[in-house]
Design an enzyme around this catalytic site. Structure first.
Site, PDB file in Angstrom:
ATOM      1  N   ASN A 175      -1.722   1.497   6.059  1.00 50.37           N
ATOM      2  CA  ASN A 175      -0.894   0.434   5.484  1.00 50.37           C
ATOM      3  C   ASN A 175      -0.538  -0.489   6.643  1.00 50.37           C
ATOM      4  O   ASN A 175      -0.062  -0.018   7.670  1.00 50.37           O
ATOM      5  CB  ASN A 175       0.363   1.066   4.864  1.00 50.37           C
ATOM      6  CG  ASN A 175       1.376   0.040   4.417  1.00 50.37           C
ATOM      7  OD1 ASN A 175       1.031  -1.120   4.178  1.00 50.37           O
ATOM      8  ND2 ASN A 175       2.627   0.466   4.300  1.00 50.37           N
ATOM      9  N   GLY A 176      -0.802  -1.787   6.486  1.00 45.53           N
ATOM     10  CA  GLY A 176      -0.484  -2.724   7.570  1.00 45.53           C
ATOM     11  C   GLY A 176      -1.686  -3.608   7.852  1.00 45.53           C
ATOM     12  O   GLY A 176      -2.610  -3.696   7.037  1.00 45.53           O
TER      13      GLY A 176
ATOM     14  N   CYS B 176       0.837  -1.186   0.000  1.00 44.10           N
ATOM     15  CA  CYS B 176       0.000   0.000   0.000  1.00 44.10           C
ATOM     16  C   CYS B 176       0.875   1.240   0.000  1.00 44.10           C
ATOM     17  O   CYS B 176       1.852   1.324   0.742  1.00 44.10           O
ATOM     18  CB  CYS B 176      -0.963   0.075   1.182  1.00 44.10           C
ATOM     19  SG  CYS B 176      -2.083  -1.307   1.267  1.00 44.10           S
TER      20      CYS B 176
ATOM     21  N   LYS C 257       5.474  -4.203  -4.687  1.00 42.49           N
ATOM     22  CA  LYS C 257       6.924  -4.114  -4.601  1.00 42.49           C
ATOM     23  C   LYS C 257       7.458  -4.455  -3.219  1.00 42.49           C
ATOM     24  O   LYS C 257       8.445  -5.143  -3.074  1.00 42.49           O
ATOM     25  CB  LYS C 257       7.341  -2.702  -5.014  1.00 42.49           C
ATOM     26  CG  LYS C 257       8.834  -2.469  -5.020  1.00 42.49           C
ATOM     27  CD  LYS C 257       9.480  -3.207  -6.154  1.00 42.49           C
ATOM     28  CE  LYS C 257      10.977  -3.039  -6.185  1.00 42.49           C
ATOM     29  NZ  LYS C 257      11.591  -4.070  -7.043  1.00 42.49           N
TER      30      LYS C 257
ATOM     31  N   HIS D 216      15.480 -37.488 -10.599  1.00 44.65           N
ATOM     32  CA  HIS D 216      14.892 -38.089  -9.402  1.00 44.65           C
ATOM     33  C   HIS D 216      13.403 -37.758  -9.299  1.00 44.65           C
ATOM     34  O   HIS D 216      12.841 -37.761  -8.206  1.00 44.65           O
ATOM     35  CB  HIS D 216      15.666 -37.644  -8.161  1.00 44.65           C
ATOM     36  CG  HIS D 216      17.083 -38.127  -8.188  1.00 44.65           C
ATOM     37  ND1 HIS D 216      17.438 -39.424  -7.912  1.00 44.65           N
ATOM     38  CD2 HIS D 216      18.229 -37.502  -8.531  1.00 44.65           C
ATOM     39  CE1 HIS D 216      18.741 -39.574  -8.054  1.00 44.65           C
ATOM     40  NE2 HIS D 216      19.242 -38.412  -8.432  1.00 44.65           N
TER      41      HIS D 216
ATOM     42  N   LYS E  97      11.808 -14.857 -11.909  1.00 43.59           N
ATOM     43  CA  LYS E  97      11.541 -13.725 -12.809  1.00 43.59           C
ATOM     44  C   LYS E  97      10.490 -14.092 -13.843  1.00 43.59           C
ATOM     45  O   LYS E  97       9.557 -13.349 -14.089  1.00 43.59           O
ATOM     46  CB  LYS E  97      12.811 -13.362 -13.550  1.00 43.59           C
ATOM     47  CG  LYS E  97      13.712 -12.238 -13.280  1.00 43.59           C
ATOM     48  CD  LYS E  97      13.502 -11.067 -12.474  1.00 43.59           C
ATOM     49  CE  LYS E  97      12.794 -11.209 -11.168  1.00 43.59           C
ATOM     50  NZ  LYS E  97      13.530 -10.801 -10.015  1.00 43.59           N
TER      51      LYS E  97
ATOM     52  N   GLU F  97      16.672 -17.726  -9.580  1.00 40.81           N
ATOM     53  CA  GLU F  97      16.232 -16.366  -9.850  1.00 40.81           C
ATOM     54  C   GLU F  97      15.608 -16.264 -11.242  1.00 40.81           C
ATOM     55  O   GLU F  97      14.615 -15.562 -11.438  1.00 40.81           O
ATOM     56  CB  GLU F  97      17.426 -15.410  -9.680  1.00 40.81           C
ATOM     57  CG  GLU F  97      17.168 -13.952  -9.986  1.00 40.81           C
ATOM     58  CD  GLU F  97      16.040 -13.316  -9.191  1.00 40.81           C
ATOM     59  OE1 GLU F  97      15.515 -13.943  -8.245  1.00 40.81           O
ATOM     60  OE2 GLU F  97      15.647 -12.197  -9.547  1.00 40.81           O
TER      61      GLU F  97
ATOM     62  N   ARG G 162       3.621  -0.099  -5.038  1.00 42.97           N
ATOM     63  CA  ARG G 162       3.407  -0.703  -3.721  1.00 42.97           C
ATOM     64  C   ARG G 162       2.072  -1.441  -3.634  1.00 42.97           C
ATOM     65  O   ARG G 162       1.786  -2.106  -2.644  1.00 42.97           O
ATOM     66  CB  ARG G 162       3.447   0.379  -2.639  1.00 42.97           C
ATOM     67  CG  ARG G 162       4.804   1.006  -2.473  1.00 42.97           C
ATOM     68  CD  ARG G 162       4.791   1.943  -1.288  1.00 42.97           C
ATOM     69  NE  ARG G 162       4.626   1.215  -0.055  1.00 42.97           N
ATOM     70  CZ  ARG G 162       5.620   0.842   0.740  1.00 42.97           C
ATOM     71  NH1 ARG G 162       6.855   1.151   0.426  1.00 42.97           N
ATOM     72  NH2 ARG G 162       5.382   0.183   1.840  1.00 42.97           N
TER      73      ARG G 162
ATOM     74  N   GLU H 256       6.915 -14.469 -12.262  1.00 43.63           N
ATOM     75  CA  GLU H 256       6.202 -13.314 -11.728  1.00 43.63           C
ATOM     76  C   GLU H 256       5.727 -12.341 -12.785  1.00 43.63           C
ATOM     77  O   GLU H 256       4.727 -11.662 -12.572  1.00 43.63           O
ATOM     78  CB  GLU H 256       6.996 -12.605 -10.619  1.00 43.63           C
ATOM     79  CG  GLU H 256       8.188 -11.818 -11.047  1.00 43.63           C
ATOM     80  CD  GLU H 256       8.824 -11.060  -9.874  1.00 43.63           C
ATOM     81  OE1 GLU H 256      10.036 -10.906  -9.889  1.00 43.63           O
ATOM     82  OE2 GLU H 256       8.110 -10.614  -8.958  1.00 43.63           O
TER      83      GLU H 256
ATOM     84  N   TRP I 210      -3.026  -2.574  -1.805  1.00 44.91           N
ATOM     85  CA  TRP I 210      -2.794  -3.998  -2.076  1.00 44.91           C
ATOM     86  C   TRP I 210      -3.661  -4.724  -1.058  1.00 44.91           C
ATOM     87  O   TRP I 210      -3.400  -4.665   0.150  1.00 44.91           O
ATOM     88  CB  TRP I 210      -1.308  -4.331  -1.888  1.00 44.91           C
ATOM     89  CG  TRP I 210      -0.970  -5.724  -2.325  1.00 44.91           C
ATOM     90  CD1 TRP I 210      -0.627  -6.114  -3.590  1.00 44.91           C
ATOM     91  CD2 TRP I 210      -0.939  -6.902  -1.507  1.00 44.91           C
ATOM     92  NE1 TRP I 210      -0.392  -7.471  -3.609  1.00 44.91           N
ATOM     93  CE2 TRP I 210      -0.576  -7.984  -2.350  1.00 44.91           C
ATOM     94  CE3 TRP I 210      -1.180  -7.166  -0.166  1.00 44.91           C
ATOM     95  CZ2 TRP I 210      -0.435  -9.294  -1.888  1.00 44.91           C
ATOM     96  CZ3 TRP I 210      -1.054  -8.470   0.300  1.00 44.91           C
ATOM     97  CH2 TRP I 210      -0.680  -9.516  -0.559  1.00 44.91           C
TER      98      TRP I 210
HETATM   99  O1  M6R Z   1      12.658  -5.411  -0.662  1.00 43.33           O
HETATM  100  P1  M6R Z   1      13.134  -6.820  -0.495  1.00 43.33           P
HETATM  101  O2  M6R Z   1      14.432  -7.072  -1.208  1.00 43.33           O
HETATM  102  O3  M6R Z   1      13.198  -7.274   0.920  1.00 43.33           O
HETATM  103  O4  M6R Z   1      12.042  -7.699  -1.226  1.00 43.33           O
HETATM  104  C1  M6R Z   1      12.106  -9.098  -1.197  1.00 43.33           C
HETATM  105  C2  M6R Z   1      11.182  -9.714  -2.210  1.00 43.33           C
HETATM  106  O5  M6R Z   1       9.856  -9.347  -1.972  1.00 43.33           O
HETATM  107  C3  M6R Z   1      11.531  -9.291  -3.651  1.00 43.33           C
HETATM  108  O6  M6R Z   1      12.860  -9.581  -3.944  1.00 43.33           O
HETATM  109  C4  M6R Z   1      10.619 -10.017  -4.658  1.00 43.33           C
HETATM  110  O7  M6R Z   1      10.871 -11.380  -4.642  1.00 43.33           O
HETATM  111  C5  M6R Z   1      10.822  -9.442  -6.050  1.00 43.33           C
HETATM  112  N1  M6R Z   1       9.637  -8.766  -6.475  1.00 43.33           N
HETATM  113  C6  M6R Z   1      11.083 -10.463  -7.091  1.00 43.33           C
HETATM  114  O8  M6R Z   1      11.348  -9.879  -8.320  1.00 43.33           O
END
Ligand code: M6R
Length: 605
Positions: free
Chosen positions: A99-100, A2, A600, A501, A482, A478, A27, A485, A75
């Site tokens: 937010n929270g 948020c 984010k 396996h 990517k 990673e 956010r 997502e 969010w």
């Molecule tokens: O701000 P942070 O690095 O703590 O965030 C961690 C994850 O939420 C963040 O890396 C997330 O996995 C990314 N959106 C992936 O691309």
């Protein structure tokens, strides 16, 4: 999660709020809303499901001017994505954004007899009612009473009907930053919304109430004694928060990686060695520990996985990596001889923050690798190394991953040197190898058309597999994240030797397999694994170094990276994996920067 913004000052508040919400949209983007005092000092409230652009259209009809207001981009946590659940929420004389998560909202609903009165399904509206219950003209006292009753996390910005021009902010865990600028007083969940107006700001301390008016900001504790804010300065500028001609933030941020790496590495080099003197990180932190335990989430955790694969054989001490959301509920084997490395781009991820606090409670020394200056994790950690990537706006993390790795590699190098695992010469050539990765990355960025072409096959499939051995396996994790997502293609990363396996059962004709084979000592084993999937009809996209010997016909697509030291191939490989995901998302006509269901900064559990 948020985005929150509040403004009081001489300028048109609506415009500032809507622009701020656009900056903060990453956010959360389920719905958005603003509330402001109009010319008659009445509060106007406009909120809509959908992105900020929908809210902007709705606000275009609003002709009243305003100089004070609050805005929110959501969010969803409690309650679906509806106009009613969008913020701000109103109750009596109170209008607030939040937010929270208010964990005890059920019991508060009962205690304050709110059944039948609530318009939304949100915990935030319950907080608005409780605050209104306590409000009789004195905001400070009412907010204090609210805080005594709510359990959970919050960043609140509040306006009261009878206090035009005033905004009150208070937070617990959820971030809030504020600044008094030439344009007026601002408060936000996130620095990016303040950058157009100032680089100087302060983090609202937990346990304090901040009051904004058009001509000043005041901060006081819950005993109503004034508190002097601790001003911080950030070197980000407006350009860093704009697309600057790129179609998407993600593509821009992929391009920014070489520069971000230089900014992270070069200021920390002295006489050919990593040097953390300016970060106030002493060598004793590296010599005194008996093990390293990293904790992080998502991409940051993957950076930790890659660093672990490098560090443990080099340092000859146990190095482990935990998913922060698991770690925080474990009884981890750490103590005062452990160096806990906490990795986070935002510095606000709630699980990572909880992992940091847990590590501290076990007596571990904590070192945070964080991108956002003054963020909670940076402030609470014993030591901090800032990565200098500038703001990362795209939800999919790219440049943050590279700079986190660079920082971790520099730690590995310094540690190896001070623990006498590296001679001066070895440490210095390690650092040279790290710097050599930058032009290799630039080369892959220049050749981005290769990835653009290869996604044609990929996007026709529901599943894809990534595989590698050793460091390459860590990079695959990673790559799969990517792709998932932002392209919504189901992707799994496998240590190549593990495939047979079980998972190899899923390899059917034409299934895309992205095989990473940059590690010399396991190269032939890796090629055997590629043959195994090829024999079952997989469509193989093979990534190797320039001069790797590969049988013709083994790969359907073969991408070669420059011949650099195996330890640093992650940097050019990361660019390829990011571009594959990027072009797959474009190829499927999806929202690259704001993929569905994500936000984010994950500030709720
Ligand atoms: O701000 P942070 O690095 O703590 O965030 C961690 C994850 O939420 C963040 O890396 C997330 O996995 C990314 N959106 C992936 O691309």
């Amino acid at each position: 999660m948020c985005g929150i913004i509040g403004y009081s000052g001489p300028l048109e508040a609506k415009k500032i709020l809507l622009e701020g919400l656009s900056q903060l949209e990453y956010r959360g983007y389920d719905s958005a809303g603003i509330a402001y005092f109009d010319t008659a000092s009445d509060i106007r409230l406009i909120k809509r499901t959908g992105k900020v652009s929908v809210l902007k259209e709705a606000c275009a009809q609003e002709k009243t001017t305003s100089h004070c207001g609050i805005g929110h981009t959501r969010w969803a946590t409690h309650g679906g994505v509806t106009d009613a659940n969008a913020h701000p929420h109103r109750a009596g004389k109170v209008t607030l954004i939040h937010n929270g998560i208010i964990e005890n909202y059920h019991s508060l609903t009962k205690e304050f007899s709110l059944e039948g009165k609530l318009i939304s399904q949100t915990d935030s509206e319950v907080a608005a009612h409780v605050l209104n219950h306590f409000y009789s003209g004195d905001p400070g006292t009412a907010i204090k009473s609210l805080l005594e009753r709510v359990e959970g996390t919050y960043g609140f910005c509040i306006m009261f009907d009878d206090r035009p021009g005033e905004i009150y902010g208070v937070r617990k865990v959820s971030p809030l930053v504020a600044a008094y600028t030439r344009s007026g007083a601002l408060i936000a969940s996130d620095l990016t919304a303040l950058i157009p107006y100032t680089r100087k700001y302060f983090v609202v301390p937990e346990g304090c109430i901040v009051k904004l008016t058009g001509y000043k900001i005041s901060l006081f504790d819950t005993g109503f004694s004034p508190v002097t804010p601790e001003i911080t300065e950030v070197n980000w500028n407006m350009d860093s928060a704009m697309k600057n001609g790129f179609p998407h933030f993600m593509l821009k941020e992929i391009h920014e990686q070489p520069e971000a790496l230089k900014n992270t590495i070069l200021p920390r080099m002295s006489k050919g060695l990593p040097d953390f003197t300016d970060d106030a990180v002493p060598d004793s932190l590296f010599t005194d520990c008996r093990s390293i335990h990293m904790a992080a989430c998502g991409t940051a955790m993957h950076a930790g996985m890659a660093a672990r694969a490098l560090m443990e054989p080099l340092l000859r001490i146990p190095v482990s990596v935990s998913i922060a959301s698991e770690f925080r509920y474990e009884d981890p084997l750490i103590d005062e001889h452990t160096l806990a490395v906490i990795i986070s781009q935002s510095g606000e991820t709630i699980d990572t923050l909880a992992a940091l606090r847990l590590a501290k409670s076990y007596g571990a020394k904590t070192l945070a690798i964080v991108n956002v200056k003054g963020s909670t994790i940076a402030r609470e950690s014993d030591f901090v190394l800032y990565t200098h990537a500038g703001p990362e706006i795209a939800v999919a993390s790219t440049k943050a991953y590279s700079v986190q790795l660079a920082a971790l590699y520099m730690i590995a190098c310094r540690m190896a040197f001070v623990r006498e695992k590296f001679t001066r010469h070895q440490a210095s050539s390690f650092l040279t190898g790290l710097l050599d990765a930058i032009p290799a990355m630039e080369a892959m960025i220049r050749r981005k058309e290769e990835e653009k072409n290869l996604v044609t096959h990929l996007i026709q499939h529901r599943d894809a597999f990534f595989m590698g051995r050793g460091l390459d396996y860590a990079f695959s994790l990673e790559g799969a994240l990517k792709l998932k997502e932002i392209s919504y293609i189901h992707a799994e990363a496998y240590a190549a030797g593990e495939l047979k396996h079980g998972t190899i059962a899923l390899i059917a004709p034409e299934v895309p397999v992205i095989a990473i084979a940059t590690q010399e000592h396991v190269f032939s084993k890796m090629i055997s694994n590629v043959r195994e999937v090829k024999a079952r009809g997989a469509f193989v996209i093979l990534l190797t170094k320039e001069h790797a010997q590969v049988d013709p016909g083994l790969a359907d697509i073969h991408i070669r990276i420059p011949d650099i030291d195996d330890r640093f191939t992650v940097f050019p490989i990361a660019v390829i994996l990011q571009l594959i995901a990027y072009y797959a998302s474009i190829g499927k006509n999806l929202d690259v920067d704001q993929p569905r269901n994500l936000a984010k900064s994950v500030t709720v559990e």
